[in-house]
Design a protein around this motif. Structure first.
Motif, PDB file in Angstrom:
ATOM      1  N   ILE A   1       0.788  -1.231  -0.050  1.00 29.28           N
ATOM      2  CA  ILE A   1      -0.112  -0.001  -0.075  1.00 29.28           C
ATOM      3  C   ILE A   1       0.907   1.216   0.130  1.00 29.28           C
ATOM      4  CG2 ILE A   1      -1.606   1.289   1.096  1.00 29.28           C
ATOM      5  CD1 ILE A   1      -2.653  -1.296   2.825  1.00 29.28           C
ATOM      6  N   THR A   2       0.658   2.142  -0.892  1.00 27.98           N
ATOM      7  CA  THR A   2       1.528   3.155  -0.946  1.00 27.98           C
ATOM      8  C   THR A   2       0.419   4.591  -1.443  1.00 27.98           C
ATOM      9  OG1 THR A   2       2.020   3.001  -3.356  1.00 27.98           O
ATOM     10  CG2 THR A   2       3.748   2.163  -1.532  1.00 27.98           C
ATOM     11  N   ALA A   3       0.871   5.862  -1.155  1.00 27.35           N
ATOM     12  CA  ALA A   3       0.357   6.781  -1.910  1.00 27.35           C
ATOM     13  C   ALA A   3       0.791   7.162  -3.217  1.00 27.35           C
ATOM     14  CB  ALA A   3       0.508   8.169  -0.726  1.00 27.35           C
ATOM     15  N   PRO A   4       0.077   7.826  -4.008  1.00 29.86           N
ATOM     16  CA  PRO A   4       0.469   8.036  -5.448  1.00 29.86           C
ATOM     17  C   PRO A   4       1.654   8.948  -5.253  1.00 29.86           C
ATOM     18  CG  PRO A   4      -2.089   8.489  -5.265  1.00 29.86           C
ATOM     19  CD  PRO A   4      -1.573   8.213  -3.647  1.00 29.86           C
TER      20      PRO A   4
ATOM     21  N   THR B   1      10.129   4.842  -8.432  1.00 27.82           N
ATOM     22  CA  THR B   1      10.893   3.591  -7.961  1.00 27.82           C
ATOM     23  C   THR B   1      10.650   3.971  -6.457  1.00 27.82           C
ATOM     24  OG1 THR B   1      12.687   5.318  -8.055  1.00 27.82           O
ATOM     25  CG2 THR B   1      12.538   3.595  -9.946  1.00 27.82           C
ATOM     26  N   ARG B   2      10.420   5.059  -5.858  1.00 25.03           N
ATOM     27  CA  ARG B   2      10.203   5.112  -4.439  1.00 25.03           C
ATOM     28  C   ARG B   2       9.482   6.300  -4.071  1.00 25.03           C
ATOM     29  NH1 ARG B   2      13.955   9.190  -1.980  1.00 25.03           N
ATOM     30  NH2 ARG B   2      13.829   8.163  -0.249  1.00 25.03           N
ATOM     31  N   SER B   3       8.553   6.105  -3.032  1.00 28.51           N
ATOM     32  CA  SER B   3       7.388   6.916  -2.624  1.00 28.51           C
ATOM     33  C   SER B   3       7.782   7.553  -1.264  1.00 28.51           C
ATOM     34  CB  SER B   3       6.246   6.234  -2.404  1.00 28.51           C
ATOM     35  OG  SER B   3       5.054   7.129  -1.990  1.00 28.51           O
ATOM     36  N   THR B   4       8.154   8.953  -1.366  1.00 20.57           N
ATOM     37  CA  THR B   4       8.394   9.609  -0.211  1.00 20.57           C
ATOM     38  C   THR B   4       7.005  10.341   0.382  1.00 20.57           C
ATOM     39  OG1 THR B   4       8.996  11.308  -1.315  1.00 20.57           O
ATOM     40  CG2 THR B   4      10.776  10.036  -0.862  1.00 20.57           C
TER      41      THR B   4
END
Length: 861
Positions: free
Chosen positions: A536-539, A544-547
């Motif tokens: 689960i990630t935010a848009p 390659t990586r979600s900050t």
């Protein structure tokens, strides 16, 4: 060069239009590729510079904190106790909007009363809306200052998307949607400012906090911009003394320079690959100019007998080359401008995927790119024509009147050319063996090896023709015996075309093997590192990586979801360090070292996790290479919320998500040094009997009201990662195709030249009974043999290039170690490409040859 000789050269070009067009086309394609890539690289670099200037303005330094930013009281302290007048508080983030083309938009939250020394966007304009003003009128600034949700954007952006003052604008960041309105329009005073505002929206600090979801962190700033006196180090020390432990004063150039360096290697690789098409084009020019010299040897002999000097003859040939180079360069620049838009999209998409967000929209015509194209086009043509010009000038007049000596001279210089080729290979090997990360030397080495192997083509061609002769003669009869002898007898032309095609195909092999090996390595790496069943990630604007930050309720809902056996969280941030920003990944996994592929560890592998629990960190291989970390005893210094901290490195692991490099640590250790409770992603391990697709579907629906998040199963995440990989190499494939196209044109030029030169020979063949069909078959057989020779020579060359790309260039450019995985399909496809391109290029000359009339060919004998 005298005017009569110029007229002689000009008449030759105009009376041989096909040959002239092919030469111009070869150089035009090569220049077009170089210009397109240069424009794309310049556009991406300019976009980064403009974005930096837009948000940094005239600031010389910035006060930065950790991932949670700075307390706004620091700003008040600077103004009151520190006496710092040129200081401006800033909140900065990227947002998206369907109303604004779903592209990245830089949102800049500012204090309007502190902006004047830094940025001129809020310059007080007169109510008459002076066309030269760069700010917004006073009545618009009033709304900006007094109404919540007020946004300022450029007039060009508003016009492009049909927005007017007062219109609502929906903005999205990290899956959260909020609505603002257009309070005013910024009118840039020059084109540079207009481009800087292309992807920028201004708002006040409070609105920026609301839009970016920081209501829970009111009173926090991203940074404070400063304008300090360069020759007053005491001022810097006084400011640093006022700051808490978690705040640092950093020069703007140091922070932006570290980020810009991330794409330097990527763009250098593209530039080197684009030059390949120009190198292949040089082979074509050399081949065509050599043919034009051979075709006019009687004319040169006559001119020499009439008193024309050797220098004048050589200048005439170089003058023709200059005309061709100029026309080809102009056409190549025009074509490069057209191709540049597509190249910009590919380059910026890759930069957005792998490095940082850029908001470039199009190609700005660069004078430097045009100058490079013009100089490279003319220079490459003159360099390619130098040897034919010397050939035309050096042959004695009597020998020039006889064409029989050319092939003998060609065979005599083969040992010398081969020696130069072998020497170039050795020099290239030495350059690649030097212990350096300098990409200029690395690419000089790979070019030296490539050109050196190409110079070995004559001796290799003769050897292969001796092998082919008995085979084709025994299976195809007289035509099979004639074809090898014909190619051997015209070695001065055929070998250059073979070398050009072999070079293009070898690069196709080398890059193909490298991409396949890279992809195989990434697939294996993903299989070992993506242990979760659902993520689960935010848009995020980078792939390659979600900050971006997840709402804490996302974890609470996912942790207790039916079928979830275990839930781990990740916090991904960029923190400042003495060497510039460094990516940090903090994970709650009890043993996140278990799936890692280690390059080196402080001791036995089983000792790594205990060391991590005691405060050590892991460093990715690209970071270790970038910072020059030793295999054992390495440390990494990071600026934490409590001051600079030195972390021991327990192991260096392989990672292909970023060439910037990453520090990985336990989440508890991270929260001990940074006051940041936020999370960036959640990894779920499901029970053995749980249906992953059903969990994804139902969990996505349940989280809709919490935050717009991406809930993806393991397989989908892997597919997304590979899609990013494929996008990153899309432009590489396009450059390979263009290089092959230039080589195809070279083969066609050589075949047409051979047909013209051997007109009398073919006429004799028709006169003694060979049919048009047999002549056509002979030509296609010769072209097929040329393609086969080029393909065979390309196989070892491509393999060597692949090994260099994998074990030298990639490691020096990005810090990655790849597993070499040669695929037989790459070699088979390359062989088919070489033979297919040669045969296709031979169809038109073969058709013309079949229509040859013996009487016309032998007229004059």
């Amino acid at each position: 060069m005298s005017r009569p000789l110029f007229n002689v050269g000009w008449r030759y070009l105009t009376r041989h239009p096909w040959q002239t067009v092919l030469m111009i086309l070869g150089i035009a394609l090569g220049v077009a590729v170089v210009v397109a890539i240069d424009l794309a690289n310049s556009a991406a670099g300019r976009a980064f510079d403009l974005s930096t200037d837009a948000i940094a303005g005239r600031a010389t330094h910035q006060i930065v904190g950790g991932p949670t930013g700075l307390d706004e009281n620091i700003y008040a302290l600077l103004r009151t106790e520190g006496g710092v007048r040129d200081a401006a508080p800033i909140i900065s983030d990227y947002v998206g909007s369907a109303q604004l083309g779903d592209r990245p938009i830089q949102l800049l939250g500012v204090d309007p009363f502190a902006e004047a020394p830094f940025r001129s966007y809020l310059t007080d304009s007169s109510p008459t809306e002076d066309a030269g003003a760069s700010g917004a009128p006073v009545n618009q600034l009033l709304d900006f200052l007094t109404r919540p949700g007020a946004l300022l954007m450029s007039e060009a952006m508003a016009a492009e998307y049909g927005l007017a003052i007062g219109d609502p604008v929906k903005l999205d960041v990290a899956g959260r949607e909020t609505t603002g309105f257009v309070a005013g329009l910024l009118r840039p005073s020059d084109s540079l400012t207009q481009r800087a505002l292309e992807g920028l929206i201004l708002t006040d600090l409070a609105t920026a906090q609301e839009v970016t979801g920081r209501l829970g962190r009111l009173g926090r700033l991203d940074r404070i911009d400063l304008i300090l006196t360069p020759d007053d180090p005491a001022q810097l020390q006084r400011i640093q003394a006022l700051l808490p432990d978690g705040a640092q004063v950093m020069p703007v150039a140091a922070r932006t320079g570290a980020v810009a360096q991330m794409t330097a290697a990527f763009r250098t690789n593209l530039t080197a690959l684009s030059l390949l098409a120009l190198v292949v084009g040089m082979f074509l020019i050399y081949n065509s100019m050599t043919f034009s010299v051979v075709q006019r040897r009687p004319l040169f002999g006559t001119l020499r007998c009439l008193g024309v000097t050797r220098g004048e003859v050589g200048l005439m040939v170089l003058g023709e080359a200059a005309i061709i180079g100029f026309i080809g360069a102009i056409l190549g620049i025009a074509l490069g401008l057209l191709l540049g838009q597509g190249a910009v999209q590919l380059v910026t998409q890759t930069i957005n995927d792998l490095y940082y967000v850029v908001t470039v929209r199009g190609v700005a015509i660069s004078g430097s790119s045009i100058a490079k194209g013009l100089l490279l086009g003319i220079g490459a043509t003159l360099a390619s024509a130098a040897l034919p010009a010397w050939e035309a000038a050096s042959v004695p007049a009597r020998q020039a009147l006889s064409r029989s000596g050319l092939e003998d001279r060609t065979r005599r210089v083969i040992p010398f050319v081969s020696g130069v080729g072998a020497f170039a290979v050795i020099v290239g090997g030495v350059l690649l063996a030097l212990p350096t990360r300098n990409l200029i030397l690395s690419f000089a080495g790979i070019f030296a090896i490539t050109i050196g192997l190409a110079l070995l083509t004559p001796v290799a061609t003769l050897a292969l023709l001796r092998i082919f002769a008995p085979i084709t003669g025994g299976t195809l009869g007289i035509l099979g015996r004639m074809a090898p002898r014909s190619l051997s007898g015209a070695l001065s032309r055929t070998v250059v075309a073979i070398a050009a095609l072999s070079l293009a195909v070898s690069v196709t092999i080398g890059v193909g093997l490298m991409v396949d090996s890279f992809r195989g390595t990434v697939v294996a790496w993903l299989g070992q590192t993506l242990w979760g069943d659902v993520y689960i990630t935010a848009p995020s604007l980078t792939a390659t990586r979600s900050t971006t930050t997840l709402d804490a309720r996302v974890y609470e809902v996912a942790r207790d979801w039916p079928g979830v056996e275990r839930a781990d969280v990740l916090r991904s941030v960029d923190v400042d360090a003495p060497d510039g920003p460094i990516a940090v990944s903090a994970v709650s996994d009890e043993d996140f070292t278990e799936p890692r592929i280690f390059v080196s560890t402080v001791g036995p592998r089983e000792d790594v996790m205990p060391a991590v629990r005691e405060g050590a960190v892991l460093a990715s291989e690209p970071l270790a290479n970038r910072l020059g970390l030793p295999a054992h005893g390495a440390t990494v210094t990071l600026y934490t919320d409590h001051g600079a901290e030195v972390f021991p490195v327990a192991g260096i692991y392989r990672d292909y998500s970023s060439s910037q490099g990453t520090v990985m640590m336990a989440l508890d250790l991270y929260r001990e040094h940074w006051d940041d409770p936020a999370i960036s992603a959640v990894a779920l391990k499901l029970a053995p009997d749980a249906d992953a697709d059903r969990v994804v579907r139902e969990l996505s629906a349940a989280l809709t009201d919490v935050q717009g998040v991406l809930v993806r199963p393991n397989a989908a995440l892997r597919a997304d990662a590979l899609a990013v990989f494929d996008r990153a190499f899309a432009i590489t494939g396009a450059l390979q195709l263009l290089a092959a196209l230039v080589a195809f044109v070279g083969i066609l030029s050589a075949l047409l030249a051979l047909q013209l030169e051997r007109g009398r020979e073919f006429g004799v063949m028709r006169a003694i009974g060979l049919t048009g069909r047999q002549l056509r078959g002979l030509m296609l057989l010769e072209t097929g043999m040329m393609g086969a020779i080029a393909g065979i020579l390309a196989l070892p060359t491509g393999l060597i290039l692949a090994l260099i790309l994998i074990y030298v260039i990639n490691r020096r450019s990005f810090g990655w170690t790849l597993q070499f995985e040669p695929q037989p399909e790459v070699f088979l496809q390359a062989m088919a490409l070489a033979v297919g391109a040669a045969v296709l290029a031979g169809i038109y000359p073969a058709i013309r040859l079949a229509r040859l009339q013996a009487a016309a060919a032998l007229r004059g004998d």
